[in-house]
Design a protein around this motif. Structure first.
Motif, mmCIF file in Angstrom:
data_model
loop_
_atom_site.group_PDB
_atom_site.id
_atom_site.type_symbol
_atom_site.label_atom_id
_atom_site.label_comp_id
_atom_site.label_asym_id
_atom_site.label_seq_id
_atom_site.Cartn_x
_atom_site.Cartn_y
_atom_site.Cartn_z
ATOM 1 N N THR A 135 0.828 -1.218 0.000
ATOM 2 C CA THR A 135 0.000 0.000 0.000
ATOM 3 C C THR A 135 0.856 1.260 0.000
ATOM 4 O O THR A 135 0.465 2.266 -0.587
ATOM 5 C CB THR A 135 -0.942 0.014 1.214
ATOM 6 N N ALA A 152 2.114 1.723 -3.632
ATOM 7 C CA ALA A 152 0.998 2.163 -4.477
ATOM 8 C C ALA A 152 0.631 3.608 -4.180
ATOM 9 O O ALA A 152 0.393 4.406 -5.100
ATOM 10 C CB ALA A 152 -0.212 1.259 -4.263
ATOM 11 N N ILE A 158 -4.352 -0.458 -10.048
ATOM 12 C CA ILE A 158 -2.928 -0.557 -10.385
ATOM 13 C C ILE A 158 -2.753 -0.838 -11.874
ATOM 14 O O ILE A 158 -1.885 -0.250 -12.542
ATOM 15 C CB ILE A 158 -2.250 -1.664 -9.550
ATOM 16 N N SER A 159 -3.574 -1.729 -12.414
ATOM 17 C CA SER A 159 -3.453 -2.090 -13.835
ATOM 18 C C SER A 159 -3.714 -0.883 -14.723
ATOM 19 O O SER A 159 -2.971 -0.625 -15.686
ATOM 20 C CB SER A 159 -4.433 -3.221 -14.167
ATOM 21 N N THR A 179 -0.795 1.696 -14.335
ATOM 22 C CA THR A 179 0.442 1.251 -14.970
ATOM 23 C C THR A 179 0.352 1.339 -16.487
ATOM 24 O O THR A 179 1.280 1.827 -17.156
ATOM 25 C CB THR A 179 0.752 -0.190 -14.542
ATOM 26 N N MET A 197 -7.198 3.292 -6.956
ATOM 27 C CA MET A 197 -6.150 2.669 -6.157
ATOM 28 C C MET A 197 -5.930 3.371 -4.811
ATOM 29 O O MET A 197 -5.829 2.710 -3.767
ATOM 30 C CB MET A 197 -4.859 2.682 -6.984
ATOM 31 N N THR A 205 -5.831 2.001 -0.417
ATOM 32 C CA THR A 205 -4.588 1.679 0.284
ATOM 33 C C THR A 205 -4.785 1.705 1.793
ATOM 34 O O THR A 205 -4.305 0.820 2.515
ATOM 35 C CB THR A 205 -3.457 2.647 -0.106
ATOM 36 N N ASN A 261 6.860 4.322 -13.240
ATOM 37 C CA ASN A 261 5.705 3.651 -12.644
ATOM 38 C C ASN A 261 5.510 2.220 -13.156
ATOM 39 O O ASN A 261 4.888 1.393 -12.470
ATOM 40 C CB ASN A 261 4.427 4.435 -12.936
ATOM 41 N N GLY A 316 4.440 -0.928 -10.911
ATOM 42 C CA GLY A 316 3.083 -1.453 -11.046
ATOM 43 C C GLY A 316 3.071 -2.933 -11.368
ATOM 44 O O GLY A 316 2.282 -3.702 -10.798
ATOM 45 N N LEU A 343 3.852 -4.873 -8.274
ATOM 46 C CA LEU A 343 2.810 -4.838 -7.252
ATOM 47 C C LEU A 343 1.658 -5.798 -7.552
ATOM 48 O O LEU A 343 1.026 -6.317 -6.618
ATOM 49 C CB LEU A 343 2.253 -3.420 -7.107
ATOM 50 N N LEU A 344 1.354 -6.025 -8.817
ATOM 51 C CA LEU A 344 0.184 -6.837 -9.169
ATOM 52 C C LEU A 344 0.213 -8.238 -8.554
ATOM 53 O O LEU A 344 -0.737 -8.631 -7.862
ATOM 54 C CB LEU A 344 0.030 -6.898 -10.689
#
Length: 492
Positions: free
Chosen positions: A24, A27, A91-92, A95, A124, A128, A179, A183, A186-187
């Motif tokens: 978090t 992100a 996030i998707s 990114t 997003m 968080t 980024n 990203g 993070l996924l």
């Protein structure tokens, strides 16, 4: 009860607090960074892609607008369909839009990519805090919020430094390429390490979403365009008045709706109202000040973007050192005194900087104001997040997070607009002296606004106040640790 215990054990094992904090925080850093990261890259973007001043302004404004107007909707989607699931969607989108911005062949496609970036960040960012809250035990949330706040505060304040450094040493496209690997990393981490949670009985409020989004769009559009188009411009006035009318309609609707996106009864709580007022005013003063001071160091004092950013580190880097301590203090003595102290220190730091700015001021003279402001900002971020999340029921934390972030974004847009207008009225870019003539009253205004934020923070009830009274009276700080188990508590 055995089922609850079994499920709690499963989700605790899957969604460890450390992993939740890392995911978090990263992100949040990505979303917060892109508020100001473009500002120092604008000359290079104009050289590569062309476009007039109006187009360049929209490379900043497109992100701010979509981010602000969709924040509460993003939180509502997470409550309804699953916070981890929508976090992954956000996030998707963010990114992919970052990659599109880096590959943009023209200024129009860059603006479009920035708008989509803002939409992804809006989904997003508010999730968080709710995901972090679900994963961290109540006794340790102050420290967790402290680290989360430190990372987000650093991102907001260091945007010009990071953007300037990447532009100067590599290319402006790298402010967006940065980024993409974050990203992508993070996924899978979020999918495997975060536990799913929902808002209890969450339903999508379509009328409320349209009213709030339309109202915020009108207000933020007017504030962003005001300095460039003039405050009496037809579109600016239309945006401000129509946006205001839609927000009034949103308030009236939300007082009567059965399941509103933002229940107005939350504002009967002095804790919720006080921390949101303080947050909006804090961002108003801070955003406007950073926006002008980063330019002052480059245009007047002659520093490169990287040199200017490094000299602002006593301010922008202080959250990394102080905010975790602030979180621990908030756990021990309560968030109100820590937040109020931080805001008054931030105001004092801005006033100190306003008193020393000249065309040839030494860095030693600027240093006290930068350090005081940095400590103040660090003391604010972590306890403020704690106060927001503890001022509402567990099932309403997604709503509260979205509302608080939306008000912060509106405050940031207002700060840049108001302080840029003061700067333009009292000075300009013609010479170093005219820049200083405009900067000084703008910083004084920022100091006054942040001091008012401190006053708002003092209105928040202290620890132990309101206990035993009905929540409807608005005095009680409802702490997650004191609440009965809910569907979200089981999930997190």
């Amino acid at each position: 009860m055995s089922h609850l215990t079994k499920q709690n054990t499963r989700t605790t094992r899957r969604g460890g607090a450390v992993w939740a904090l890392v995911i978090t925080s990263v992100a949040g850093f990505m979303a917060a960074l892109d508020n100001l990261v473009v500002t120092t890259a604008l000359p290079s973007i104009r050289e590569d892609l062309g476009g007039g001043l109006h187009d360049l302004e929209w490379t900043v404004s497109a992100y701010t607008l979509t981010f602000a107007v969709l924040l509460m909707f993003g939180a509502a989607l997470g409550d309804r369909f699953g916070r981890r699931r929508l976090f992954l969607v956000g996030i998707s989108i963010f990114t992919a839009a970052s990659a599109a911005a880096a590959l943009a062949p023209g200024i129009d496609s860059l603006i479009a990519a920035r708008a989509v970036q803002g939409a992804g960040a809006a989904i997003m960012m508010p999730l968080t805090l709710t995901l972090l809250t679900a994963a961290v035990p109540a006794a340790k949330r102050g420290m967790a919020y402290g680290i989360w706040g430190a990372v987000n505060g650093l991102a907001i304040a260091s945007g010009p430094l990071i953007g300037g450094s990447l532009t100067e040493h590599i290319s402006w496209q790298w402010i967006f390429w940065l980024n993409v690997p974050l990203g992508i990393a993070l996924l899978p981490l979020a999918r495997l390490r975060l536990a799913e949670s929902y808002g209890v009985g969450a339903r999508l409020d379509i009328p409320g979403t349209l009213l709030a989004s339309g109202g915020l769009f009108g207000i933020v559009y007017g504030l962003v365009r005001g300095p460039a188009d003039g405050w009496t411009g037809r579109l600016v006035l239309t945006g401000l008045f129509a946006g205001g009318a839609l927000l009034v309609g949103f308030v009236l609707y939300s007082t009567r709706a059965k399941n509103p996106m933002l229940p107005m009864r939350l504002f009967r709580s002095r804790a919720f109202s006080g921390i949101n007022a303080a947050s909006m005013l804090m961002f108003l003063g801070m955003f406007g000040s950073i926006f002008l001071l980063s330019q002052y160091m480059q245009i007047v004092l002659g520093y490169s973007p990287t040199e200017a950013g490094l000299r602002m580190l006593p301010w922008t880097g202080m959250p990394m050192l102080v905010a975790p301590i602030a979180g621990i203090l908030a756990d021990r003595i309560g968030g109100r005194p820590v937040v109020a102290t931080g805001l008054f220190l931030q105001a004092a730091g801005l006033a100190c900087m306003a008193s020393v700015v000249t065309v040839d001021v030494s860095y030693a003279a600027q240093l006290p104001g930068l350090i005081i402001s940095g400590i103040g900002m660090a003391l604010f971020f972590a306890p403020a997040a704690h106060l927001v999340m503890s001022s509402v029921r567990v099932s309403e934390q997604g709503i509260a997070s979205g509302a608080n972030n939306a008000l912060r974004e509106v405050g940031g847009a207002l700060g840049i607009a108001v302080m840029a207008s003061i700067f333009s009225a009292q000075g300009g870019y013609e010479t170093g002296q005219t820049f200083v003539d405009g900067l000084r009253p703008a910083l004084v205004t920022g100091a006054v606004v942040v001091a008012l934020a401190g006053v708002a923070a003092l209105l928040i009830p202290g620890r132990g106040r309101g206990r035993g009274r009905g929540r409807g009276r608005g005095d009680e700080v409802v702490r997650p640790a004191e609440q009965a188990p809910t569907r979200e508590a089981v999930a997190g």
